[in-house]
Design an enzyme around this catalytic site. Structure first.
Site, mmCIF file in Angstrom:
data_model
loop_
_atom_site.group_PDB
_atom_site.id
_atom_site.type_symbol
_atom_site.label_atom_id
_atom_site.label_comp_id
_atom_site.label_asym_id
_atom_site.label_seq_id
_atom_site.Cartn_x
_atom_site.Cartn_y
_atom_site.Cartn_z
ATOM 1 C CD GLU A 103 -3.116 3.244 -6.740
ATOM 2 O OE1 GLU A 103 -3.182 4.481 -6.804
ATOM 3 O OE2 GLU A 103 -2.740 2.641 -5.713
ATOM 4 C CG ASN A 137 -3.419 3.911 0.057
ATOM 5 O OD1 ASN A 137 -4.632 4.003 0.248
ATOM 6 N ND2 ASN A 137 -2.774 2.763 0.128
ATOM 7 C CB SER A 195 -0.845 0.073 1.269
ATOM 8 O OG SER A 195 -1.546 -1.087 1.472
ATOM 9 C CG HIS A 197 -2.301 -0.701 -4.138
ATOM 10 N ND1 HIS A 197 -2.718 0.584 -3.877
ATOM 11 C CD2 HIS A 197 -2.550 -1.400 -2.997
ATOM 12 C CE1 HIS A 197 -3.172 0.646 -2.648
ATOM 13 N NE2 HIS A 197 -3.094 -0.534 -2.093
HETATM 14 N N1 3HC Z 1 -15.772 -9.758 -0.081
HETATM 15 C C1 3HC Z 1 -16.498 -10.007 -1.186
HETATM 16 N N2 3HC Z 1 -17.627 -9.353 -1.512
HETATM 17 C C2 3HC Z 1 -18.062 -8.437 -0.648
HETATM 18 C C3 3HC Z 1 -17.373 -8.112 0.541
HETATM 19 C C4 3HC Z 1 -16.183 -8.827 0.804
HETATM 20 N N3 3HC Z 1 -15.453 -8.576 1.890
HETATM 21 N N4 3HC Z 1 -18.052 -7.138 1.183
HETATM 22 C C5 3HC Z 1 -19.131 -6.847 0.433
HETATM 23 N N5 3HC Z 1 -19.134 -7.622 -0.664
HETATM 24 C C6 3HC Z 1 -20.094 -7.591 -1.762
HETATM 25 C C7 3HC Z 1 -21.457 -8.051 -1.329
HETATM 26 O O1 3HC Z 1 -21.576 -9.442 -1.431
HETATM 27 C C8 3HC Z 1 -22.356 -7.312 -2.319
HETATM 28 O O2 3HC Z 1 -22.325 -8.017 -3.562
HETATM 29 P P1 3HC Z 1 -23.566 -7.956 -4.613
HETATM 30 O O3 3HC Z 1 -23.758 -6.496 -4.964
HETATM 31 O O4 3HC Z 1 -23.066 -8.753 -5.757
HETATM 32 O O5 3HC Z 1 -24.709 -8.523 -3.898
HETATM 33 C C9 3HC Z 1 -21.626 -5.992 -2.548
HETATM 34 O O6 3HC Z 1 -20.265 -6.220 -2.152
HETATM 35 C C10 3HC Z 1 -22.210 -4.881 -1.713
HETATM 36 O O7 3HC Z 1 -22.160 -5.296 -0.355
HETATM 37 P P2 3HC Z 1 -23.268 -4.997 0.740
HETATM 38 O O8 3HC Z 1 -24.596 -4.823 0.061
HETATM 39 O O9 3HC Z 1 -23.148 -6.014 1.832
HETATM 40 O O10 3HC Z 1 -22.787 -3.670 1.427
HETATM 41 P P3 3HC Z 1 -22.499 -2.255 0.809
HETATM 42 O O11 3HC Z 1 -23.397 -1.924 -0.304
HETATM 43 O O12 3HC Z 1 -22.415 -1.387 1.990
HETATM 44 O O13 3HC Z 1 -21.032 -2.406 0.188
HETATM 45 C C11 3HC Z 1 -18.700 -2.192 0.344
HETATM 46 C C12 3HC Z 1 -19.949 -2.818 0.951
HETATM 47 C C13 3HC Z 1 -18.481 -2.758 -1.080
HETATM 48 C C14 3HC Z 1 -17.539 -2.598 1.214
HETATM 49 C C15 3HC Z 1 -18.918 -0.635 0.255
HETATM 50 O O14 3HC Z 1 -19.311 -0.156 1.502
HETATM 51 C C16 3HC Z 1 -17.691 0.107 -0.190
HETATM 52 O O15 3HC Z 1 -17.396 0.196 -1.373
HETATM 53 N N6 3HC Z 1 -16.939 0.690 0.778
HETATM 54 C C17 3HC Z 1 -15.729 1.420 0.511
HETATM 55 C C18 3HC Z 1 -14.604 0.443 0.312
HETATM 56 C C19 3HC Z 1 -13.312 1.137 0.039
HETATM 57 O O16 3HC Z 1 -13.199 2.350 0.006
HETATM 58 N N7 3HC Z 1 -12.271 0.330 -0.173
HETATM 59 C C20 3HC Z 1 -10.948 0.840 -0.377
HETATM 60 C C21 3HC Z 1 -10.233 0.817 0.915
HETATM 61 S S1 3HC Z 1 -8.605 1.483 0.757
HETATM 62 C C22 3HC Z 1 -7.701 0.215 0.210
HETATM 63 O O17 3HC Z 1 -8.125 -0.912 0.062
HETATM 64 C C23 3HC Z 1 -6.281 0.523 -0.087
HETATM 65 C C24 3HC Z 1 -5.362 -0.107 0.888
HETATM 66 O O18 3HC Z 1 -4.048 0.116 0.458
HETATM 67 C C25 3HC Z 1 -5.528 0.454 2.292
#
Ligand code: 3HC
Length: 294
Positions: free
Chosen positions: A152, A190, A119, A140
């Site tokens: 990325e 990030n 990251s 990434h």
């Molecule tokens: N694994 C697989 N699928 C998942 C999951 C997981 N951990 N969590 C949620 N899902 C799927 C669900 O099954 C659902 O699938 P569907 O649409 O096909 O039915 C879909 O994602 C939507 O999930 P939910 O309806 O349960 O919940 P939300 O609509 O609230 O979505 C979320 C959950 C996708 C996590 C959404 O809240 C989101 O996009 N959050 C922001 C995530 C984000 O910003 N990620 C980046 C983080 S930074 C990073 O990773 C960089 C690193 O370097 C730190």
């Protein structure tokens, strides 16, 4: 040479997600962990995610079986030696990563591309541990990997265009959207996200708003899927703290410095969802804001 066999180093949250999407895209995928118990946990997570996808009729039971059939777990590093592309997703510790990369460099054929899902560490700091910096880049992914569309692709000053082209094509085969980033700590996303998350903690710490209002503000005001404090709990406070420290050491800019509240929460073991408590407490049916004495 076409990329057909994938190796994934690490079967934690990111490694398991990467392995899953590779297997679903038709690649023979071998995942290596240091202990069987970590493999079992990661594979359990993949099985659960695929089972849910079948229940929601996103994939068929046959697709689920085929994806699982393409996945293999191992605790031996040498089992990755036949892979065309190896993606590392282990802890953010340069020494641990470089030990694995140096060993893989010796045992893999010349065409194998090595990539890191780091990251925040610079890719060149890992490529330098190998004799193939031209076949070394960053890939990434974002959490949760099966859902997030972005990868990325990071080109160091030594990465060949051939390596980038092969990885670009690979990302598209995973149905992900690649973007090209330079090899600077935090890359693109990030670099922008970490100061935002740290600022949300500062706003809370200074008593300017409640955790719920900070999150609602960013959700409803900017259409973010999660507010920044919920996202911190989701990514992990410890993970974010490590990334912020690495970026602060790199740039020496105050905006990357973890605020004291974040440090205290880590000392208290409030890592977010993974520990059951962060900015919110997850022990009940619905998360409730944690009393942080502010
Ligand atoms: N694994 C697989 N699928 C998942 C999951 C997981 N951990 N969590 C949620 N899902 C799927 C669900 O099954 C659902 O699938 P569907 O649409 O096909 O039915 C879909 O994602 C939507 O999930 P939910 O309806 O349960 O919940 P939300 O609509 O609230 O979505 C979320 C959950 C996708 C996590 C959404 O809240 C989101 O996009 N959050 C922001 C995530 C984000 O910003 N990620 C980046 C983080 S930074 C990073 O990773 C960089 C690193 O370097 C730190």
């Amino acid at each position: 040479m076409a990329i057909k066999k994938i190796g994934v180093l690490g079967c934690g949250l990111m490694g398991a997600g990467i392995a899953q999407v590779c297997a679903q895209a038709g690649f023979a995928t071998t995942v290596r962990e240091i202990e069987q118990k970590f493999l079992d946990k990661g594979f359990g997570f993949i099985e659960k995610t695929l089972r849910r996808a079948v229940e929601k009729e996103k994939i068929t039971p046959a697709q689920q079986r085929e994806a699982m059939g393409r996945l293999r777990g191992t605790i031996k590093l040498e089992d990755l030696s036949g892979c065309d592309l190896i993606i590392e997703a282990v802890v953010e510790n340069l020494e641990i990563k470089n030990e694995a990369f140096a060993a893989l460099d010796k045992m893999c054929p010349a065409h194998t591309i090595l990539a890191s899902n780091t990251s925040s560490l610079t890719i060149m700091a890992m490529a330098a541990a190998t004799k193939r910096p031209d076949r070394f880049c960053g890939l990434h992914f974002f959490n949760p990997v099966p859902v997030m569309a972005l990868v990325e692709v990071i080109k160091t000053i030594a990465t060949s265009q051939k390596t980038i082209d092969a990885c670009w094509k690979f990302c598209k085969q995973l149905s992900k959207t690649p973007i090209l980033a330079k090899d600077t700590s935090g890359f693109i996303v990030n670099r922008l996200l970490i100061p935002l998350l740290l600022d949300a903690v500062r706003v809370l710490e200074q008593g300017l708003a409640s955790a719920e209002d900070i999150d609602q503000g960013m959700k409803l005001g900017l259409n973010h899927p999660m507010g920044p404090l919920t996202l911190l709990d989701f990514v992990g406070l410890d993970t974010t703290y490590n990334i912020a420290n690495i970026m602060f050491n790199e740039f020496r800019e105050q905006r990357f410095a973890p605020p004291p509240l974040l440090t205290k929460m880590i000392l208290a073991g409030y890592y977010g969802r993974k520990s059951g408590k962060g900015f919110y407490d997850y022990s009940g049916e619905e998360p409730v804001p944690t009393d942080l004495g502010i």
